[in-house]
Design a protein around this motif. Structure first.
Motif, PDB file in Angstrom:
ATOM      1  N   GLY A 236     -26.784 -37.775 -68.448  1.00 39.39           N
ATOM      2  CA  GLY A 236     -28.063 -37.171 -68.130  1.00 39.39           C
ATOM      3  C   GLY A 236     -29.070 -38.175 -67.609  1.00 39.39           C
ATOM      4  N   ARG A 237     -29.080 -39.387 -68.183  1.00 44.66           N
ATOM      5  CA  ARG A 237     -30.010 -40.407 -67.703  1.00 44.66           C
ATOM      6  C   ARG A 237     -29.673 -40.839 -66.274  1.00 44.66           C
ATOM      7  NH1 ARG A 237     -30.256 -46.242 -70.502  1.00 44.66           N
ATOM      8  NH2 ARG A 237     -28.222 -46.304 -69.443  1.00 44.66           N
ATOM      9  N   GLN A 238     -28.391 -41.006 -65.969  1.00 43.39           N
ATOM     10  CA  GLN A 238     -28.005 -41.358 -64.601  1.00 43.39           C
ATOM     11  C   GLN A 238     -28.384 -40.253 -63.619  1.00 43.39           C
ATOM     12  OE1 GLN A 238     -23.854 -42.289 -64.657  1.00 43.39           O
ATOM     13  NE2 GLN A 238     -24.092 -44.103 -65.982  1.00 43.39           N
ATOM     14  N   ALA A 239     -28.159 -38.987 -64.013  1.00 46.59           N
ATOM     15  CA  ALA A 239     -28.525 -37.885 -63.123  1.00 46.59           C
ATOM     16  C   ALA A 239     -30.027 -37.845 -62.890  1.00 46.59           C
ATOM     17  CB  ALA A 239     -28.035 -36.562 -63.715  1.00 46.59           C
ATOM     18  N   LEU A 240     -30.820 -38.129 -63.952  1.00 45.91           N
ATOM     19  CA  LEU A 240     -32.273 -38.143 -63.796  1.00 45.91           C
ATOM     20  C   LEU A 240     -32.724 -39.260 -62.870  1.00 45.91           C
ATOM     21  CD1 LEU A 240     -35.035 -37.047 -64.651  1.00 45.91           C
ATOM     22  CD2 LEU A 240     -34.962 -38.581 -66.627  1.00 45.91           C
ATOM     23  N   GLU A 241     -32.125 -40.433 -63.019  1.00 49.07           N
ATOM     24  CA  GLU A 241     -32.493 -41.536 -62.132  1.00 49.07           C
ATOM     25  C   GLU A 241     -32.143 -41.219 -60.678  1.00 49.07           C
ATOM     26  OE1 GLU A 241     -30.546 -44.944 -63.651  1.00 49.07           O
ATOM     27  OE2 GLU A 241     -31.914 -45.202 -65.369  1.00 49.07           O
ATOM     28  N   GLU A 242     -30.997 -40.574 -60.453  1.00 48.56           N
ATOM     29  CA  GLU A 242     -30.618 -40.214 -59.093  1.00 48.56           C
ATOM     30  C   GLU A 242     -31.601 -39.206 -58.506  1.00 48.56           C
ATOM     31  OE1 GLU A 242     -26.657 -38.837 -59.275  1.00 48.56           O
ATOM     32  OE2 GLU A 242     -25.766 -40.816 -59.670  1.00 48.56           O
ATOM     33  N   ARG A 243     -32.010 -38.208 -59.308  1.00 47.90           N
ATOM     34  CA  ARG A 243     -32.974 -37.225 -58.804  1.00 47.90           C
ATOM     35  C   ARG A 243     -34.322 -37.871 -58.487  1.00 47.90           C
ATOM     36  NH1 ARG A 243     -30.791 -34.056 -63.000  1.00 47.90           N
ATOM     37  NH2 ARG A 243     -32.652 -34.447 -64.278  1.00 47.90           N
ATOM     38  N   SER A 245     -34.913 -41.043 -57.684  1.00 48.14           N
ATOM     39  CA  SER A 245     -34.810 -41.883 -56.477  1.00 48.14           C
ATOM     40  C   SER A 245     -34.747 -41.028 -55.208  1.00 48.14           C
ATOM     41  CB  SER A 245     -33.563 -42.773 -56.589  1.00 48.14           C
ATOM     42  OG  SER A 245     -32.397 -41.962 -56.670  1.00 48.14           O
ATOM     43  N   ALA A 246     -34.023 -39.892 -55.278  1.00 53.69           N
ATOM     44  CA  ALA A 246     -33.968 -39.006 -54.121  1.00 53.69           C
ATOM     45  C   ALA A 246     -35.338 -38.414 -53.808  1.00 53.69           C
ATOM     46  CB  ALA A 246     -32.945 -37.888 -54.365  1.00 53.69           C
ATOM     47  N   LYS A 247     -36.094 -38.087 -54.861  1.00 51.97           N
ATOM     48  CA  LYS A 247     -37.435 -37.527 -54.658  1.00 51.97           C
ATOM     49  C   LYS A 247     -38.355 -38.577 -54.025  1.00 51.97           C
ATOM     50  CE  LYS A 247     -38.924 -34.981 -57.946  1.00 51.97           C
ATOM     51  NZ  LYS A 247     -39.496 -34.551 -59.246  1.00 51.97           N
ATOM     52  N   ARG A 248     -38.241 -39.829 -54.495  1.00 51.73           N
ATOM     53  CA  ARG A 248     -39.090 -40.884 -53.911  1.00 51.73           C
ATOM     54  C   ARG A 248     -38.736 -41.108 -52.445  1.00 51.73           C
ATOM     55  NH1 ARG A 248     -38.332 -43.336 -59.066  1.00 51.73           N
ATOM     56  NH2 ARG A 248     -36.555 -44.529 -58.214  1.00 51.73           N
ATOM     57  N   ARG A 249     -37.457 -41.098 -52.104  1.00 55.47           N
ATOM     58  CA  ARG A 249     -37.066 -41.269 -50.702  1.00 55.47           C
ATOM     59  C   ARG A 249     -37.585 -40.119 -49.835  1.00 55.47           C
ATOM     60  NH1 ARG A 249     -32.131 -42.946 -53.094  1.00 55.47           N
ATOM     61  NH2 ARG A 249     -31.270 -40.849 -52.718  1.00 55.47           N
ATOM     62  N   LYS A 250     -37.521 -38.894 -50.382  1.00 52.70           N
ATOM     63  CA  LYS A 250     -38.008 -37.741 -49.631  1.00 52.70           C
ATOM     64  C   LYS A 250     -39.503 -37.825 -49.371  1.00 52.70           C
ATOM     65  CE  LYS A 250     -38.010 -32.682 -49.797  1.00 52.70           C
ATOM     66  NZ  LYS A 250     -37.600 -31.498 -50.579  1.00 52.70           N
ATOM     67  N   VAL A 251     -40.283 -38.232 -50.382  1.00 56.45           N
ATOM     68  CA  VAL A 251     -41.735 -38.358 -50.212  1.00 56.45           C
ATOM     69  C   VAL A 251     -42.054 -39.446 -49.208  1.00 56.45           C
ATOM     70  CG1 VAL A 251     -43.882 -38.951 -51.396  1.00 56.45           C
ATOM     71  CG2 VAL A 251     -42.233 -37.405 -52.483  1.00 56.45           C
ATOM     72  N   GLY A 252     -41.301 -40.553 -49.274  1.00 56.01           N
ATOM     73  CA  GLY A 252     -41.540 -41.632 -48.318  1.00 56.01           C
ATOM     74  C   GLY A 252     -41.268 -41.218 -46.889  1.00 56.01           C
ATOM     75  N   VAL A 253     -40.245 -40.407 -46.672  1.00 57.24           N
ATOM     76  CA  VAL A 253     -39.939 -39.933 -45.323  1.00 57.24           C
ATOM     77  C   VAL A 253     -41.013 -38.991 -44.820  1.00 57.24           C
ATOM     78  CG1 VAL A 253     -38.314 -38.558 -43.986  1.00 57.24           C
ATOM     79  CG2 VAL A 253     -37.465 -40.317 -45.553  1.00 57.24           C
ATOM     80  N   GLU A 254     -41.552 -38.129 -45.702  1.00 57.21           N
ATOM     81  CA  GLU A 254     -42.567 -37.156 -45.277  1.00 57.21           C
ATOM     82  C   GLU A 254     -43.861 -37.831 -44.848  1.00 57.21           C
ATOM     83  OE1 GLU A 254     -42.975 -34.439 -48.467  1.00 57.21           O
ATOM     84  OE2 GLU A 254     -41.109 -33.340 -48.031  1.00 57.21           O
ATOM     85  N   ILE A 255     -44.284 -38.887 -45.581  1.00 58.92           N
ATOM     86  CA  ILE A 255     -45.568 -39.536 -45.246  1.00 58.92           C
ATOM     87  C   ILE A 255     -45.372 -40.716 -44.335  1.00 58.92           C
ATOM     88  CG2 ILE A 255     -46.595 -38.778 -47.398  1.00 58.92           C
ATOM     89  CD1 ILE A 255     -46.227 -41.578 -48.477  1.00 58.92           C
ATOM     90  N   GLY A 256     -44.112 -41.025 -44.004  1.00 57.80           N
ATOM     91  CA  GLY A 256     -43.839 -42.118 -43.080  1.00 57.80           C
ATOM     92  C   GLY A 256     -43.943 -43.470 -43.701  1.00 57.80           C
ATOM     93  N   VAL A 257     -43.772 -43.607 -44.985  1.00 58.07           N
ATOM     94  CA  VAL A 257     -43.858 -44.875 -45.697  1.00 58.07           C
ATOM     95  C   VAL A 257     -42.489 -45.208 -46.211  1.00 58.07           C
ATOM     96  CG1 VAL A 257     -44.891 -46.133 -47.602  1.00 58.07           C
ATOM     97  CG2 VAL A 257     -46.245 -44.478 -46.311  1.00 58.07           C
ATOM     98  N   VAL A 258     -42.059 -46.391 -45.901  1.00 58.90           N
ATOM     99  CA  VAL A 258     -40.776 -46.869 -46.395  1.00 58.90           C
ATOM    100  C   VAL A 258     -41.047 -47.790 -47.567  1.00 58.90           C
ATOM    101  CG1 VAL A 258     -38.666 -48.133 -45.818  1.00 58.90           C
ATOM    102  CG2 VAL A 258     -39.804 -46.703 -44.099  1.00 58.90           C
ATOM    103  N   PRO A 259     -40.444 -47.563 -48.694  1.00 50.86           N
ATOM    104  CA  PRO A 259     -40.704 -48.439 -49.847  1.00 50.86           C
ATOM    105  C   PRO A 259     -40.343 -49.859 -49.502  1.00 50.86           C
ATOM    106  CG  PRO A 259     -39.544 -46.448 -50.527  1.00 50.86           C
ATOM    107  CD  PRO A 259     -39.549 -46.457 -49.040  1.00 50.86           C
ATOM    108  N   ARG A 260     -41.247 -50.757 -49.890  1.00 55.81           N
ATOM    109  CA  ARG A 260     -41.048 -52.163 -49.576  1.00 55.81           C
ATOM    110  C   ARG A 260     -40.272 -52.863 -50.675  1.00 55.81           C
ATOM    111  NH1 ARG A 260     -46.977 -54.274 -48.374  1.00 55.81           N
ATOM    112  NH2 ARG A 260     -47.346 -52.962 -50.200  1.00 55.81           N
ATOM    113  N   THR A 261     -39.516 -53.826 -50.266  1.00 53.76           N
ATOM    114  CA  THR A 261     -38.740 -54.636 -51.192  1.00 53.76           C
ATOM    115  C   THR A 261     -39.600 -55.769 -51.703  1.00 53.76           C
ATOM    116  OG1 THR A 261     -37.901 -55.979 -49.388  1.00 53.76           O
ATOM    117  CG2 THR A 261     -36.600 -54.040 -49.999  1.00 53.76           C
ATOM    118  N   PRO A 262     -39.185 -56.458 -52.781  1.00 52.00           N
ATOM    119  CA  PRO A 262     -39.982 -57.597 -53.274  1.00 52.00           C
ATOM    120  C   PRO A 262     -40.192 -58.671 -52.229  1.00 52.00           C
ATOM    121  CG  PRO A 262     -38.410 -56.891 -54.934  1.00 52.00           C
ATOM    122  CD  PRO A 262     -38.106 -56.125 -53.691  1.00 52.00           C
ATOM    123  N   SER A 263     -39.215 -58.873 -51.321  1.00 49.62           N
ATOM    124  CA  SER A 263     -39.378 -59.892 -50.281  1.00 49.62           C
ATOM    125  C   SER A 263     -40.504 -59.521 -49.311  1.00 49.62           C
ATOM    126  CB  SER A 263     -38.066 -60.074 -49.503  1.00 49.62           C
ATOM    127  OG  SER A 263     -37.667 -58.842 -48.923  1.00 49.62           O
TER     128      SER A 263
END
Length: 327
Positions: A236-243, A245-263
């Protein structure tokens, strides 16, 4: 007359007379105890077998009853030996019968003789009963040993366990019932405390996680259920983390923001000023564009609120109908 009623004479003294029988000088057994001073008690005696009277030589059948004089005449170890003296109902002769505890039978002592009724099968057209066949040969020693071995095995496998079971059952029923009850109640109290603590823990878990009251939680001491629950929790914890992360990627695509890496974060920290300047000059930094959009929306909302404050106040004449003039 024996004093069996509830009438007590005027001269009856309970301290002097122990009972009404003693007051009237009567024995509790009445006329049956008229010879009690000689150790004789009159009882009803039934003949145990057929006899011939020694005085009139008449036959008296088994089961005829007499008022016999019962007297103790001795002991066979701890068993008393009684004598019954009866008077023949066909003549004036007396006969006496005694008990024989050694052979568990009755014996005619005097005044009569017992009728011999032993049944002989040869005299009645039958065959004699013998324990062994006279024509049988010598006993086989091996067969005798086999028989004794079988008897020993039967005793060890059947008789001894049965006797031990009966002994244990006797010890169980003859033991102290209070000790058994005390030990049982102590075990019940301990189990009750454990069950109560488990119920309280289950209720706390249900309240913490909003579970229904009717849900039955498994016991904590079951290792198999615990392992299954841990595995299900990991899945259940792995499934929650996958959901997520998928939600964060979807929001980033909608607003045109790509999550930045530490570098990229470190690079932006070293040259943040130049990036902001380039964004303000119309560069392609999406973060700067989003920040400018948010600031524009905030400015429009504040401007609309300021315009509402600069509106013309209402007419004072309207206050007469119940409206309050704004200050």
């Amino acid at each position: 007359m024996q004093g069996f009623n509830k009438y007590y004479p005027p001269d009856y003294d309970p301290e002097k007379h122990s009972s009404l029988n003693a007051y009237r000088g009567k024995h509790a057994l009445g006329d049956r105890a008229r010879k009690i001073d000689k150790g004789i008690l009159i009882v009803r005696f039934e003949l145990p077998f057929n006899i011939w009277c020694g005085t009139c030589n008449n036959h008296i059948g088994m089961g005829v009853r007499y008022n016999a004089e019962k007297k103790k005449i001795g002991n066979y170890y701890s068993t008393p030996i009684y004598s019954f003296r009866c008077k023949c109902h066909l003549c004036d002769g007396w006969f006496e019968i005694e008990t024989d505890p050694k052979n568990t039978r009755y014996v005619v002592v005097s005044g009569a003789r017992q009728k011999d009724e032993e049944w002989d099968p040869e005299e009645n057209g039958g065959y004699a009963v013998h324990e062994t066949d006279p024509n049988q040969g010598p006993v086989d020693p091996l067969a005798a040993l086999e028989k004794s071995t079988a008897a020993q095995n039967h005793m060890n496998n059947v008789q001894i366990p049965r006797i031990e079971a009966l002994q244990n059952l006797s010890d169980h029923y003859s033991s102290d019932p209070y000790a058994h009850s005390q030990r049982l109640r102590k075990r019940f109290r301990e189990q009750k405390k454990i069950d109560k603590a488990r119920e309280e823990a289950d209720e706390a878990v249900k309240r913490a996680y909003g579970l229904p009251e009717v849900l039955a939680l498994p016991a904590d001491d079951d290792e198999e259920i615990r392992a299954k629950a841990k595995e299900a929790w990991e899945q259940g914890r792995q499934a929650l983390e996958e959901r997520e992360s998928a939600k964060r990627r979807k929001v980033g695509v909608e607003i045109g923001v790509v999550p930045r890496t530490p570098s990229s974060l470190r690079a932006s920290g070293s040259g943040g000023k130049s990036s902001r300047n380039s964004g303000s000059s119309g560069g392609g930094d999406p973060v700067s564009a989003l920040r400018a959009k948010i600031l524009g929306n905030t400015a429009r909302q504040s401007g609309s609120l300021g315009s509402l404050g600069r509106l013309k106040p209402p007419d004072t004449k309207l206050s007469r109908v119940g409206l309050v003039k704004r200050t």
